[in-house]
Motif scaffolding. Sequence first.
Motif, mmCIF file in Angstrom:
data_model
loop_
_atom_site.group_PDB
_atom_site.id
_atom_site.type_symbol
_atom_site.label_atom_id
_atom_site.label_comp_id
_atom_site.label_asym_id
_atom_site.label_seq_id
_atom_site.Cartn_x
_atom_site.Cartn_y
_atom_site.Cartn_z
ATOM 1 N N GLU A 159 8.454 -7.315 14.830
ATOM 2 C CA GLU A 159 7.594 -7.856 13.784
ATOM 3 C C GLU A 159 6.855 -6.874 13.000
ATOM 4 O OE1 GLU A 159 6.309 -11.073 11.326
ATOM 5 O OE2 GLU A 159 8.098 -10.862 12.507
ATOM 6 N N ALA A 160 5.936 -6.026 13.667
ATOM 7 C CA ALA A 160 5.359 -4.999 13.125
ATOM 8 C C ALA A 160 6.048 -4.209 12.291
ATOM 9 C CB ALA A 160 4.532 -4.364 14.365
ATOM 10 N N ASP A 161 7.132 -3.680 12.767
ATOM 11 C CA ASP A 161 7.947 -2.758 11.892
ATOM 12 C C ASP A 161 8.407 -3.671 10.548
ATOM 13 O OD1 ASP A 161 7.803 -0.879 13.898
ATOM 14 O OD2 ASP A 161 9.891 -1.160 14.514
ATOM 15 N N GLU A 171 7.594 -4.315 4.687
ATOM 16 C CA GLU A 171 7.209 -5.453 3.211
ATOM 17 C C GLU A 171 6.030 -4.689 2.741
ATOM 18 O OE1 GLU A 171 6.338 -9.132 4.950
ATOM 19 O OE2 GLU A 171 8.600 -9.636 5.295
ATOM 20 N N LEU A 172 5.080 -4.178 3.595
ATOM 21 C CA LEU A 172 3.782 -3.633 2.990
ATOM 22 C C LEU A 172 4.210 -2.304 2.107
ATOM 23 C CD1 LEU A 172 1.106 -4.046 5.414
ATOM 24 C CD2 LEU A 172 1.246 -5.186 3.475
ATOM 25 N N ILE A 173 4.948 -1.645 2.644
ATOM 26 C CA ILE A 173 5.205 -0.125 1.888
ATOM 27 C C ILE A 173 5.999 -0.429 0.728
ATOM 28 C CG2 ILE A 173 6.656 1.760 2.072
ATOM 29 C CD1 ILE A 173 5.919 1.795 5.027
ATOM 30 N N ALA A 174 6.936 -1.550 0.801
ATOM 31 C CA ALA A 174 7.934 -2.076 -0.347
ATOM 32 C C ALA A 174 6.940 -2.467 -1.511
ATOM 33 C CB ALA A 174 8.890 -3.048 0.088
ATOM 34 N N GLY A 175 6.038 -3.246 -0.990
ATOM 35 C CA GLY A 175 4.869 -3.968 -1.954
ATOM 36 C C GLY A 175 4.132 -2.991 -2.698
ATOM 37 N N HIS A 176 3.783 -1.994 -1.863
ATOM 38 C CA HIS A 176 2.918 -1.037 -2.379
ATOM 39 C C HIS A 176 3.714 0.072 -3.591
ATOM 40 C CE1 HIS A 176 0.029 2.388 -2.985
ATOM 41 N NE2 HIS A 176 1.111 3.269 -2.749
ATOM 42 N N GLU A 177 4.875 0.229 -3.001
ATOM 43 C CA GLU A 177 5.654 1.130 -4.077
ATOM 44 C C GLU A 177 5.996 0.117 -5.416
ATOM 45 O OE1 GLU A 177 9.169 1.779 -1.876
ATOM 46 O OE2 GLU A 177 8.236 3.541 -0.764
ATOM 47 N N THR A 178 6.139 -1.274 -5.247
ATOM 48 C CA THR A 178 6.441 -1.935 -6.422
ATOM 49 C C THR A 178 5.200 -2.092 -7.283
ATOM 50 O OG1 THR A 178 8.075 -3.281 -5.054
ATOM 51 C CG2 THR A 178 7.125 -4.232 -7.196
ATOM 52 N N GLU A 179 4.009 -2.161 -6.702
ATOM 53 C CA GLU A 179 2.832 -2.327 -7.250
ATOM 54 C C GLU A 179 2.519 -0.818 -8.079
ATOM 55 O OE1 GLU A 179 -1.674 -1.848 -5.810
ATOM 56 O OE2 GLU A 179 -0.790 -3.881 -5.051
ATOM 57 N N GLN A 180 2.770 0.304 -7.422
ATOM 58 C CA GLN A 180 2.568 1.500 -7.949
ATOM 59 C C GLN A 180 3.380 1.771 -9.122
ATOM 60 O OE1 GLN A 180 2.916 4.755 -5.418
ATOM 61 N NE2 GLN A 180 1.913 6.181 -6.826
ATOM 62 N N SER A 181 4.839 1.256 -9.168
ATOM 63 C CA SER A 181 5.474 1.463 -10.254
ATOM 64 C C SER A 181 5.191 0.565 -11.612
ATOM 65 C CB SER A 181 6.930 0.778 -9.655
ATOM 66 O OG SER A 181 7.637 1.842 -8.823
ATOM 67 N N ALA A 182 4.497 -0.741 -10.962
ATOM 68 C CA ALA A 182 4.203 -1.629 -12.199
ATOM 69 C C ALA A 182 2.884 -1.109 -13.112
ATOM 70 C CB ALA A 182 3.884 -3.000 -11.593
ATOM 71 N N ARG A 183 1.958 -0.428 -12.172
ATOM 72 C CA ARG A 183 0.904 0.319 -12.889
ATOM 73 C C ARG A 183 1.250 1.409 -13.494
ATOM 74 N NH1 ARG A 183 -1.890 1.250 -7.594
ATOM 75 N NH2 ARG A 183 -1.420 3.326 -8.035
ATOM 76 N N LEU A 184 2.604 2.320 -13.123
ATOM 77 C CA LEU A 184 2.941 3.283 -13.933
ATOM 78 C C LEU A 184 3.814 3.046 -15.129
ATOM 79 C CD1 LEU A 184 3.700 5.851 -11.009
ATOM 80 C CD2 LEU A 184 1.601 6.019 -12.340
ATOM 81 N N ALA A 185 4.349 1.846 -15.279
ATOM 82 C CA ALA A 185 5.358 1.629 -16.186
ATOM 83 C C ALA A 185 4.869 1.814 -17.688
ATOM 84 C CB ALA A 185 5.929 0.113 -16.053
ATOM 85 N N PRO A 186 3.715 1.099 -18.127
ATOM 86 C CA PRO A 186 2.994 1.360 -19.382
ATOM 87 C C PRO A 186 2.891 2.999 -19.557
ATOM 88 C CG PRO A 186 1.770 -0.038 -18.274
ATOM 89 C CD PRO A 186 2.761 0.181 -17.193
#
Length: 176
Positions: free
Chosen positions: A128-130, A135-150
């Motif tokens: 469960e921890a893994d 999920e957290l890593i994937a969410g962080h990568e998605t968030e960073q991509s969204a910030r960098l898109a503009p």
Amino acid sequence: MLCPACQLPLDHVEAAPGLFLDVCQAGCQGLWFDNQELQALDEAGEHPEAAVVQRDALAARGTGPLGDAHPRRPCPRCEGVKMRRFWFSWNRDVEIDQCGQCGGTWLDHGELTRVREAFSSAEAREAEADRRAAELIAGHETEQSARLAPIHARHARRGPLGRALDKLVAGLLEER
């Protein structure tokens, strides 16, 4: 030692063969585990016959007293040290107190049973921890991509210089 929840003396009792815990028998029925002792009772199959396990199960079903809801309790081992309170699992169903100095853990009456029910085994807890970490890593990568898109779009419209600036900004953000 005094109970961190109700300040009554803790009794040193043999919870299972060779495992001694400090229990608030005269008050709130909470349990003190020295560093690494909780691992001996944190799974449902471990020492089901232990009196502290059976008494705690009654509280988990709502038939026993619970400790106070104070967020920062004193460590019963380390004088002057307040324990930190945190969720035992990702499910946020059991909040426990732990001393950052000695590593001891305080469980209110009923929490041991809920800890034991949270995962069937250490392997299940690790899986469960893994899963949650992924999920957290994937969410962080998605968030960073969204910030960098503009920024990517703005610099892509400006040609080679814009692309060079884009790489520079992306590199600086990754270093953070």
